[in-house]
Design an enzyme around this catalytic site. Structure first.
Site, PDB file in Angstrom:
ATOM      1  CB  SER A 211      -1.664  -6.302  -5.058  1.00 53.36           C
ATOM      2  OG  SER A 211      -0.313  -6.674  -5.178  1.00 53.36           O
ATOM      3  CG  ASN A 212       0.697 -10.328  -2.382  1.00 47.71           C
ATOM      4  OD1 ASN A 212       1.813  -9.893  -2.162  1.00 47.71           O
ATOM      5  ND2 ASN A 212       0.429 -11.116  -3.421  1.00 47.71           N
ATOM      6  N   PRO A 213       0.823  -7.711   0.227  1.00 49.08           N
ATOM      7  CG  PRO A 213       0.514  -7.734   2.526  1.00 49.08           C
ATOM      8  CD  PRO A 213       0.217  -8.510   1.298  1.00 49.08           C
ATOM      9  CB  ALA A 278       3.680 -12.958  -2.762  1.00 43.55           C
TER      10      ALA A 278
END
Ligand code: CTP
Length: 403
Positions: A211-213, A278
């Protein structure tokens, strides 16, 4: 739309008349209708009710003094003007109407109003003679000649000074109804807006993922701002803990494939599609059915591309007779303009919002952002500040585009 005040930010301006005490109940009624309320008061109003009363009733500090630097910096005229979607002036006294009409900025209320470009509801209350005075009527008529001003009341009846006649503050329910009608009239009234927000999460096995932040804050700010402008908004939101503003139609998803399915079933029915998510660029080629056990050596995972939600939606709607305005986001760390404009062209977008995620005060998780908006012709807008305010500015650019 059934509840136009839901999630709206209302600046309640209280003038210095005896009806100021009714502003206390009005603040509650507006909140009951779903609005957030912040109050600004004239000096005269503070003689009738204390700012502390309204602070307690709204849970927000009350702006009364432009020359109190602690007030003005934190929640003063510019902040309040930016924050508000709608102004309700109750009671609007003869003096306050005259000062607004003259364009004065000589107290907390009028300086805030001067900085506010949106809709204003005036709820006059005064003695009958003052109401009927030619100057009062001329001042009110001049304000009402501008489309952003509306009036509710006054009503006729027994006044505080014992006279009977025109000049009573309109019934609170009537003021709330008038505010609701004004709020339903935003520039996006009747429009459907679809927003993607947050990250996606691509499983490797039942306990691990890529995933991403992203926190979804910018996408949710875009959604909330669209709601405030009158749109019916659906948000397709990835897995985040971020609180979701009220009044949005929420579709929670986890993976890019789920986000794609949620968007594709809705994008053709919308007027504006904002892709702020995102989306993970990769996913595992095969997802382990059980938890993978770690060995001592390096592990190999084969990653494949996830679908491009925005590009796929854009391709679908471009063949249609009418299509939504397409707005993308581009998170970049370098050569921001070049990459953003490349994405604009490649995904066939109307606008792209570029942000340099390496810049201080911008990007993942922050409450502020700094963006540049481009269309095919070039730069359209620069905006910086709280994500909510940045979102409002971006909507200005989308509306200018004919959304
Ligand atoms: N986007 C999307 N689906 C993807 C990737 C991106 O819908 N799988 C959308 C984003 O929501 C954003 C825009 O496309 O509106 C640009 O996303 P970004 O990640 O910056 O660009 P990419 O096209 O993925 O290019 P790169 O990662 O190479 O910068």
């Amino acid at each position: 739309m059934t509840e136009p005040l839901l999630g709206r930010n209302i600046a309640l301006a209280v003038g210095g008349g005896i009806a100021a005490y009714k502003a206390c109940d009005l603040s509650r009624e507006l909140q009951r209708a779903g609005a957030q309320v912040r109050v600004t008061m004239t000096k005269g109003a503070c003689e009738f009710v204390t700012p502390l009363t309204l602070q307690s009733l709204t849970g927000n500090p009350v702006f009364t003094d432009t020359f109190d630097s602690s007030q003005d910096q934190q929640y003063g005229h510019l902040q309040l003007a930016k924050w508000a979607d709608l102004f309700v002036i109750a009671p609007a006294t003869a003096d306050l109407i005259a000062r607004i009409r003259a364009g004065l900025g000589n107290d907390a209320v009028t300086t805030t109003l001067l900085a506010f470009p949106g809709p204003v509801l005036l709820a006059p209350a005064m003695n009958t003679a003052m109401w009927e005075h030619a100057e009062t009527q001329a001042n009110l008529a001049a304000l009402l000649a501008q489309p952003r001003y509306r009036v509710v009341g006054p009503a006729s009846g027994l006044l505080a000074d014992g006279d009977v006649g025109m000049g009573r503050l309109a019934e609170l329910g009537e003021i709330v109804r008038a505010a609701t009608a004004l709020a339903a009239n935003g520039p996006l009234a009747g429009k459907r807006v679809l927003v993607t927000a947050g990250p996606t999460r691509e499983a490797l096995d039942p306990v691990r993922f890529i995933s991403n932040p992203s926190t979804g804050k910018m996408g949710l700010a875009m959604a909330e701002a669209a709601r405030a402008l009158g749109a019916v908004v659906t948000v397709v939101l990835g897995p985040v803990e971020t609180p979701v503003p009220r009044g949005l139609d929420l579709v929670r998803v986890t993976s890019a494939d789920e986000m794609l399915a949620a968007v594709m079933s809705r994008v053709e029915g919308c007027d504006v599609f904002v892709a702020a998510a995102a989306v993970s660029d990769w996913k595992a080629q095969t997802i382990g059915a059980v938890k993978a056990k770690k060995g001592d050596g390096p592990e190999q995972v084969t990653l494949v591309r996830t679908p491009d939600v925005l590009a796929t939606a854009s391709a679908r709607v471009h063949g249609n007779a009418t299509r939504p305005v397409l707005v993308g986001f581009a998170a970049e760390t370098h050569e921001v303009e070049a990459y953003a404009r490349e994405k604009l062209a490649k995904k066939r977008l109307d606008l792209i919002v570029a942000n340099d995620v390496s810049a201080p005060g911008a990007g993942f998780g922050a409450d502020t952002n700094r963006v540049v908006v481009f269309d095919a012709k070039g730069e359209r807008l620069r905006a910086e500040g709280a994500k909510r305010d940045v979102a409002k500015s971006i909507w200005g650019a989308v509306l200018a585009r004919g959304a």
